[in-house]
Write a protein that holds these residues in place. Structure first.
Motif, PDB file in Angstrom:
ATOM      1  N   ALA A   1      44.646  39.996  28.707  1.00  0.00           N
ATOM      2  CA  ALA A   1      45.285  40.623  29.865  1.00  0.00           C
ATOM      3  C   ALA A   1      44.278  41.417  30.680  1.00  0.00           C
ATOM      4  O   ALA A   1      44.297  41.395  31.920  1.00  0.00           O
ATOM      5  CB  ALA A   1      46.431  41.520  29.405  1.00  0.00           C
ATOM      6  N   ALA A   2      43.394  42.144  29.993  1.00  0.00           N
ATOM      7  CA  ALA A   2      42.366  42.908  30.698  1.00  0.00           C
ATOM      8  C   ALA A   2      41.443  41.976  31.481  1.00  0.00           C
ATOM      9  O   ALA A   2      41.047  42.283  32.617  1.00  0.00           O
ATOM     10  CB  ALA A   2      41.564  43.752  29.714  1.00  0.00           C
TER      11      ALA A   2
ATOM     12  N   ALA B   1      41.574  41.610  40.213  1.00  0.00           N
ATOM     13  CA  ALA B   1      41.045  42.661  41.085  1.00  0.00           C
ATOM     14  C   ALA B   1      39.846  42.168  41.883  1.00  0.00           C
ATOM     15  O   ALA B   1      39.720  42.453  43.085  1.00  0.00           O
ATOM     16  CB  ALA B   1      40.672  43.883  40.248  1.00  0.00           C
ATOM     17  N   VAL B   2      38.953  41.419  41.222  1.00  0.00           N
ATOM     18  CA  VAL B   2      37.780  40.886  41.920  1.00  0.00           C
ATOM     19  C   VAL B   2      38.211  39.928  43.034  1.00  0.00           C
ATOM     20  O   VAL B   2      37.712  39.990  44.167  1.00  0.00           O
ATOM     21  CB  VAL B   2      36.835  40.186  40.924  1.00  0.00           C
ATOM     22  CG1 VAL B   2      35.734  39.428  41.659  1.00  0.00           C
ATOM     23  CG2 VAL B   2      36.224  41.202  39.971  1.00  0.00           C
ATOM     24  N   GLY B   3      39.154  39.035  42.721  1.00  0.00           N
ATOM     25  CA  GLY B   3      39.616  38.082  43.722  1.00  0.00           C
ATOM     26  C   GLY B   3      40.300  38.755  44.896  1.00  0.00           C
ATOM     27  O   GLY B   3      40.064  38.402  46.059  1.00  0.00           O
ATOM     28  N   LEU B   4      41.142  39.760  44.629  1.00  0.00           N
ATOM     29  CA  LEU B   4      41.829  40.451  45.713  1.00  0.00           C
ATOM     30  C   LEU B   4      40.862  41.285  46.553  1.00  0.00           C
ATOM     31  O   LEU B   4      41.039  41.402  47.775  1.00  0.00           O
ATOM     32  CB  LEU B   4      42.933  41.341  45.138  1.00  0.00           C
ATOM     33  CG  LEU B   4      44.158  40.602  44.577  1.00  0.00           C
ATOM     34  CD1 LEU B   4      45.123  41.580  43.925  1.00  0.00           C
ATOM     35  CD2 LEU B   4      44.868  39.826  45.679  1.00  0.00           C
TER      36      LEU B   4
ATOM     37  N   PHE C   1      40.699  47.433  45.319  1.00  0.00           N
ATOM     38  CA  PHE C   1      41.248  47.587  43.973  1.00  0.00           C
ATOM     39  C   PHE C   1      40.135  48.077  43.057  1.00  0.00           C
ATOM     40  O   PHE C   1      39.051  47.483  43.004  1.00  0.00           O
ATOM     41  CB  PHE C   1      41.825  46.263  43.462  1.00  0.00           C
ATOM     42  CG  PHE C   1      43.046  45.808  44.213  1.00  0.00           C
ATOM     43  CD1 PHE C   1      44.314  46.151  43.768  1.00  0.00           C
ATOM     44  CD2 PHE C   1      42.933  45.053  45.374  1.00  0.00           C
ATOM     45  CE1 PHE C   1      45.439  45.752  44.460  1.00  0.00           C
ATOM     46  CE2 PHE C   1      44.050  44.643  46.070  1.00  0.00           C
ATOM     47  CZ  PHE C   1      45.306  44.992  45.612  1.00  0.00           C
ATOM     48  N   HIS C   2      40.411  49.154  42.318  1.00  0.00           N
ATOM     49  CA  HIS C   2      39.436  49.726  41.390  1.00  0.00           C
ATOM     50  C   HIS C   2      39.440  48.866  40.123  1.00  0.00           C
ATOM     51  O   HIS C   2      40.387  48.893  39.339  1.00  0.00           O
ATOM     52  CB  HIS C   2      39.796  51.171  41.064  1.00  0.00           C
ATOM     53  CG  HIS C   2      38.670  51.964  40.500  1.00  0.00           C
ATOM     54  ND1 HIS C   2      38.103  51.690  39.278  1.00  0.00           N
ATOM     55  CD2 HIS C   2      37.981  53.017  41.008  1.00  0.00           C
ATOM     56  CE1 HIS C   2      37.141  52.544  39.034  1.00  0.00           C
ATOM     57  NE2 HIS C   2      37.037  53.368  40.081  1.00  0.00           N
ATOM     58  N   ILE C   3      38.378  48.131  39.935  1.00  0.00           N
ATOM     59  CA  ILE C   3      38.346  47.121  38.870  1.00  0.00           C
ATOM     60  C   ILE C   3      38.496  47.754  37.498  1.00  0.00           C
ATOM     61  O   ILE C   3      39.281  47.283  36.649  1.00  0.00           O
ATOM     62  CB  ILE C   3      37.053  46.293  38.962  1.00  0.00           C
ATOM     63  CG1 ILE C   3      37.026  45.523  40.293  1.00  0.00           C
ATOM     64  CG2 ILE C   3      36.931  45.331  37.787  1.00  0.00           C
ATOM     65  CD1 ILE C   3      35.759  44.758  40.526  1.00  0.00           C
ATOM     66  N   TYR C   4      37.773  48.830  37.228  1.00  0.00           N
ATOM     67  CA  TYR C   4      37.814  49.439  35.894  1.00  0.00           C
ATOM     68  C   TYR C   4      39.201  49.991  35.588  1.00  0.00           C
ATOM     69  O   TYR C   4      39.742  49.808  34.492  1.00  0.00           O
ATOM     70  CB  TYR C   4      36.769  50.549  35.809  1.00  0.00           C
ATOM     71  CG  TYR C   4      36.759  51.270  34.482  1.00  0.00           C
ATOM     72  CD1 TYR C   4      36.386  50.607  33.312  1.00  0.00           C
ATOM     73  CD2 TYR C   4      37.153  52.600  34.386  1.00  0.00           C
ATOM     74  CE1 TYR C   4      36.388  51.264  32.087  1.00  0.00           C
ATOM     75  CE2 TYR C   4      37.162  53.265  33.167  1.00  0.00           C
ATOM     76  CZ  TYR C   4      36.774  52.587  32.024  1.00  0.00           C
ATOM     77  OH  TYR C   4      36.780  53.228  30.804  1.00  0.00           O
ATOM     78  N   LEU C   5      39.790  50.662  36.576  1.00  0.00           N
ATOM     79  CA  LEU C   5      41.118  51.243  36.359  1.00  0.00           C
ATOM     80  C   LEU C   5      42.164  50.154  36.133  1.00  0.00           C
ATOM     81  O   LEU C   5      43.031  50.283  35.252  1.00  0.00           O
ATOM     82  CB  LEU C   5      41.481  52.106  37.561  1.00  0.00           C
ATOM     83  CG  LEU C   5      42.659  53.072  37.394  1.00  0.00           C
ATOM     84  CD1 LEU C   5      42.392  54.029  36.260  1.00  0.00           C
ATOM     85  CD2 LEU C   5      42.915  53.831  38.688  1.00  0.00           C
ATOM     86  N   THR C   6      42.090  49.085  36.895  1.00  0.00           N
ATOM     87  CA  THR C   6      43.034  47.973  36.709  1.00  0.00           C
ATOM     88  C   THR C   6      42.905  47.370  35.320  1.00  0.00           C
ATOM     89  O   THR C   6      43.913  47.087  34.645  1.00  0.00           O
ATOM     90  CB  THR C   6      42.776  46.888  37.772  1.00  0.00           C
ATOM     91  OG1 THR C   6      42.963  47.435  39.062  1.00  0.00           O
ATOM     92  CG2 THR C   6      43.727  45.716  37.592  1.00  0.00           C
TER      93      THR C   6
ATOM     94  N   GLU D   1      48.127  50.651  44.268  1.00  0.00           N
ATOM     95  CA  GLU D   1      48.046  49.201  44.123  1.00  0.00           C
ATOM     96  C   GLU D   1      47.256  48.811  42.880  1.00  0.00           C
ATOM     97  O   GLU D   1      47.573  47.829  42.202  1.00  0.00           O
ATOM     98  CB  GLU D   1      47.405  48.598  45.372  1.00  0.00           C
ATOM     99  CG  GLU D   1      48.192  48.795  46.655  1.00  0.00           C
ATOM    100  CD  GLU D   1      49.416  47.902  46.711  1.00  0.00           C
ATOM    101  OE1 GLU D   1      49.289  46.674  46.661  1.00  0.00           O
ATOM    102  OE2 GLU D   1      50.528  48.449  46.798  1.00  0.00           O
ATOM    103  N   THR D   2      46.221  49.578  42.549  1.00  0.00           N
ATOM    104  CA  THR D   2      45.394  49.280  41.373  1.00  0.00           C
ATOM    105  C   THR D   2      46.200  49.386  40.094  1.00  0.00           C
ATOM    106  O   THR D   2      46.159  48.497  39.233  1.00  0.00           O
ATOM    107  CB  THR D   2      44.198  50.252  41.335  1.00  0.00           C
ATOM    108  OG1 THR D   2      43.343  49.988  42.442  1.00  0.00           O
ATOM    109  CG2 THR D   2      43.418  50.097  40.046  1.00  0.00           C
ATOM    110  N   VAL D   3      46.939  50.494  39.955  1.00  0.00           N
ATOM    111  CA  VAL D   3      47.752  50.679  38.739  1.00  0.00           C
ATOM    112  C   VAL D   3      48.841  49.612  38.655  1.00  0.00           C
ATOM    113  O   VAL D   3      49.086  49.019  37.587  1.00  0.00           O
ATOM    114  CB  VAL D   3      48.362  52.093  38.727  1.00  0.00           C
ATOM    115  CG1 VAL D   3      49.321  52.256  37.556  1.00  0.00           C
ATOM    116  CG2 VAL D   3      47.260  53.142  38.656  1.00  0.00           C
TER     117      VAL D   3
END
Length: 854
Positions: A158-159, A166-169, A199-204, A249-251
């Motif tokens: 899932a991660a 996130a990278v794609g968006l 989008f914050h990749i690490y937080l997502t 949006e990230t969360v």
């Protein structure tokens, strides 16, 4: 309970003494035979039969008969959470696009506050980053120690998917094709070239990981972790590395991916099996011998358990996952209905167990024949069980006509009278709520939604459904007579306003579709006994499906109007002479509408009152769909003038049909004129001919769809038949007076021509030096007639949104007008013909209502 059979309490005669053989037990909720499993059809079943005997009972080896359970199951709750995350993502994105200035101001205030207070942002960021790096590792080790490696694998996957998402968006938002409003809502400009990431990749990634792996009921640890996540997000916001909308949006993206993956992958099935039910009943001292699974009903699982000396037991297992399957429908019903009309409360599992047990004990204490509750048990997290003694029986729909006797009907109403005497309400009196045993006695079951200390409205709702259900099987005359005998005329009459399909159960509504007109027959039968009863139904709904569509349409229309703000501002530059012509044409439409109505009524109407009624209709159209408000006002007006209801409906129907006929004729006439006169824009007759061809093809396609699709054909026939049936005699009456006929037909045609002129004049008024109004009157006529019909289909008050969008689209596409000119002209047209007449319409409506003329 839930439509299941049971036995009487020991204080009443007639308990079922003998257990029924397993193969003849009734199926759950239906009273029909069960479906026993074939011997040897499942290895797991055989393995269960071979388990060691129960301690203390050397000869009572449990016999568990149930189909094999899948190792993994898909929980509906995960799908609902995933869908909710997606909806909230769209909601926050919309807020960011519409209220970008507000969010930017909040972000600026937060940054200034941190600068003034000199917060140690670096220290906070370091601590939270370290904590968020350690927590996932600790949780993974804990899961591996518990031998739950599958959970760890699912969390990592899932991660990874959240990371890729996130990278794609981020790449999509940064692309030049993304609208600027979306990019501005999700990103901030930086000192270097480029913007912050949307989008914050690490937080997502962390949110998706934590959502799947869970915290193993360690609430303190869970709280500390979410506080660290919030602190990390706040620091990121203060440092200008993200916007408020992008953090939300990230969360939500992390949760969307996590719940979506968990639903697709499924979770380990930890639902209690028949063995757990057997052990729980053993602990309750019931001495179970065998446990057999029967078909589920709604959101519960059911087992029939044979005991040593207590007969057969009906065990109902309440499972939170299964209950989530109907959550969307329950939320919709809760939002739609008012107060006690809401049948089910959104309770926790434990509260549901307590409520059902309390209702069962209360019904037993009221000396109403009902299954006896024998045990209530907790089977594990989010799972509980209620055990009732089983009584074989059949539901009302399974009885033959000979078995539906007056004595049985009287007993059913006596049970309801006993309930209401003790202030109890069942709230689910469908055909499955009554079980008829072998001696022909009714038993009350399905108590899950019952109420103790029930109010008057809840008891009247019970009475209304009881009238409907018994009328379906015993006939409405017998049902009303039996209800009056047991409850009295006043109680039956008081329930009449509640007799609405919306308060009935699904089973009752489904059966009612096969008996059209039954509710009206019940009302007439009750009114014959109690003429003073008020037949108008009370309002039990906050909103109906039509209102829901109207809200959506109004929201869309509001967005269009906000988006075209420049067109509203351009209204100040319109030509006021042409605007005056639009106003005169708008005022003339009320005279034409009065002519059209007066011409189709053989009786003489007062002219000024008829005109005033058309002005009042302009207010009603603000709160009703375009094609409904005027019809309702005209019908009511004719009724108040003394014309019989049937004649009033026929007259309005004749007017509507003739209006439709002239509408189509005008489209063809103006289409031919437009196609032969050429296009002022210089394109010859090509554009106008294309318009005519498109209209004809659209009409032909509509007729073809109605003729070939049975549902549409039946809908059209059912709508048109009452109108067409009354047209010929009405037209015969009108034709005897040529003046009346000319008035009606002339008013109908004049009404459309005035609206066409108003739109054409609006275009001329909106024209400027750089936006020329080069468009033929015939083209405007075709555009208006077709766009009005298409826009009026939208079920919003006055066709708001649909009419504007259709007119603007048609003027720019077929009329080849500039988009700004078309938008300004349509807004001016709607302002003069729809919005400004609302105030005088409201005054006229209230004036005529107070005088009893509407």
């Amino acid at each position: 309970m839930a439509g299941e059979p049971g036995t009487t309490s020991p204080t009443r005669p007639g308990p079922v003494e003998a257990a029924t053989p397993a193969v003849s037990l009734p199926a759950a909720g239906s009273g029909g035979p069960g479906t026993p499993r074939k011997p040897g059809s499942d290895d797991s079943s055989a393995a269960r039969r071979a388990r060691p005997p129960t301690p203390g009972r050397p000869n009572s080896a449990p016999v568990i008969d149930e189909p094999p359970e899948p190792r993994r199951i898909r929980r509906p709750a995960d799908l609902l959470r995933s869908a909710a995350s997606f909806v909230f993502m769209l909601l926050f994105l919309g807020i960011g696009m519409v209220a970008g200035g507000t969010t930017r101001g909040a972000e600026s205030d937060i940054s200034k506050l941190s600068a003034d207070q000199k917060l140690p942002l670096g220290l906070v960021l370091a601590v939270t980053s370290m904590l968020l790096a350690v927590v996932p590792i600790v949780l993974a080790i804990d899961r591996l120690y518990r031998r739950d490696s599958r959970r760890v694998v699912d969390s990592v996957l899932a991660a990874a998917m959240a990371y890729l998402g996130a990278v794609g968006l981020n790449a999509l938002v940064a692309s030049p094709h993304m609208p600027k409003t979306i990019r501005d809502a999700l990103t901030l400009p930086t000192n270097a070239a480029g913007d912050t990431a949307a989008f914050h990749i690490y937080l997502t990634t962390v949110v998706a990981y934590l959502t799947i792996i869970g915290f193993s009921n360690r609430h303190n640890f869970q709280t500390a972790t979410w506080i660290a996540l919030i602190a990390y997000g706040v620091v990121t916001l203060i440092q200008g590395d993200a916007t408020i909308i992008s953090l939300a949006e990230t969360v939500l993206l992390g949760r969307l991916v996590a719940f979506g993956w968990r639903w697709v992958r499924g979770v380990i099935n930890d639902r209690p099996t028949g063995e757990a039910v057997h052990q729980a009943l053993s602990a309750a001292g019931l001495g179970p011998l065998s446990c057999r699974r029967v078909p589920d009903t709604e959101d519960v699982r059911r087992y029939v358990v044979a005991t040593e000396d207590r007969g057969d037991v009906d065990a109902i297992v309440l499972d939170r996952d299964q209950q989530a399957a109907g959550l969307v429908y329950r939320l919709y019903r809760r939002a739609r209905l008012r107060g006690p009309a809401q049948r089910r409360n959104l309770l926790s599992l434990r509260r549901m167990l307590e409520q059902e047990a309390l209702m069962s004990y209360a019904v037993t204490a009221a000396d109403v024949r009902t299954p006896r509750l024998m045990a209530v048990r907790d089977l594990g997290p989010d799972t509980g069980m209620l055990a009732y003694q089983l009584v074989p029986g059949r539901t009302l729909e399974q009885l033959t006509a000979d078995e539906l006797t007056d004595d049985l009907l009287s007993q059913l109403w006596s049970m309801l009278a006993e309930l209401h005497e003790h202030q109890l309400a069942h709230r689910r009196l469908s055909a499955h709520a009554f079980l008829i045993d072998e001696d022909g006695r009714p038993w009350l079951a399905d108590l899950r939604l019952g109420e103790v200390a029930a109010g008057t409205l809840s008891r009247r709702l019970d009475t209304a459904e009881m009238l409907t259900v018994t009328s379906l099987y015993f006939g409405y005359e017998r049902s009303v007579a039996a209800g009056v005998t047991r409850l009295g005329e006043d109680d039956i009459a008081a329930a009449l306003p509640m007799l609405q399909p919306v308060i009935l159960t699904r089973n009752t509504r489904a059966a009612l579709k096969k008996s059209k007109g039954l509710l009206s027959n019940i009302q007439e039968a009750v009114q014959a006994l109690h003429p003073s009863v008020e037949p108008e139904p009370v309002k039990l709904e906050r909103f109906g499906p039509r209102t829901l569509f109207s809200v959506v349409g109004l929201a869309f229309a509001a967005y269009l109007l906000l988006a075209s703000n420049y067109s509203w501002s351009s209204l100040s530059a319109v030509n006021w002479w042409w605007t005056g012509a639009v106003a005169l044409a708008s005022a003339g439409t009320y005279l034409a509408a009065a002519m059209a109505l007066d011409g189709f009524v053989p009786e003489n109407l007062r002219w000024h009152r008829t005109v005033l009624s058309q002005v009042a209709a302009s207010f009603v159209t603000l709160v009703a769909p375009a094609a409904v408000g005027g019809v309702a006002v005209n019908t009511r007006y004719l009724q108040r003038t003394g014309i019989p209801t049937r004649a009033a409906v026929t007259a309005v129907g004749a007017q509507q049909i003739m209006g439709l006929v002239q509408h189509l004729l005008l489209i063809l006439i103006f289409g031919v004129i437009a196609g032969s006169s050429g296009d002022n824009s210089g394109g010859g007759s090509h554009a106008s001919s294309a318009t005519l061809i498109a209209i004809i093809l659209a009409l032909a396609l509509l007729v073809l769809l109605i003729a070939t699709i049975p549902q549409l054909r039946r809908f059209a026939v059912n709508r048109l038949r009452p109108l067409v049936a009354g047209i010929i005699p009405r037209m015969m009456d009108v034709a005897q007076n040529p003046i009346k006929l000319a008035t009606g037909l002339g008013g109908t045609v004049l009404l459309s021509l005035l609206y066409i002129f108003a739109l054409w004049a609006s275009i001329q008024a909106s024209a400027t030096d750089d936006r020329a109004a080069k468009i033929n009157f015939a083209v405007v006529a075709v555009v208006f007639l077709t766009a009005q019909a298409a826009g009026s289909i939208v079920p919003t008050p006055g066709g708001v949104g649909g009419v504007e969008g259709a007119l603007i689209g048609a003027l720019t596409t077929f009329g080849r007008l500039d988009t700004g000119l078309a938008t300004t002209a349509v807004l001016l047209f709607r302002l003069m013909t729809f919005w400004l007449p609302v105030l005088p319409g409201w005054i006229a409506y209230n004036y005529m209502t107070r005088r009893g003329e509407l």
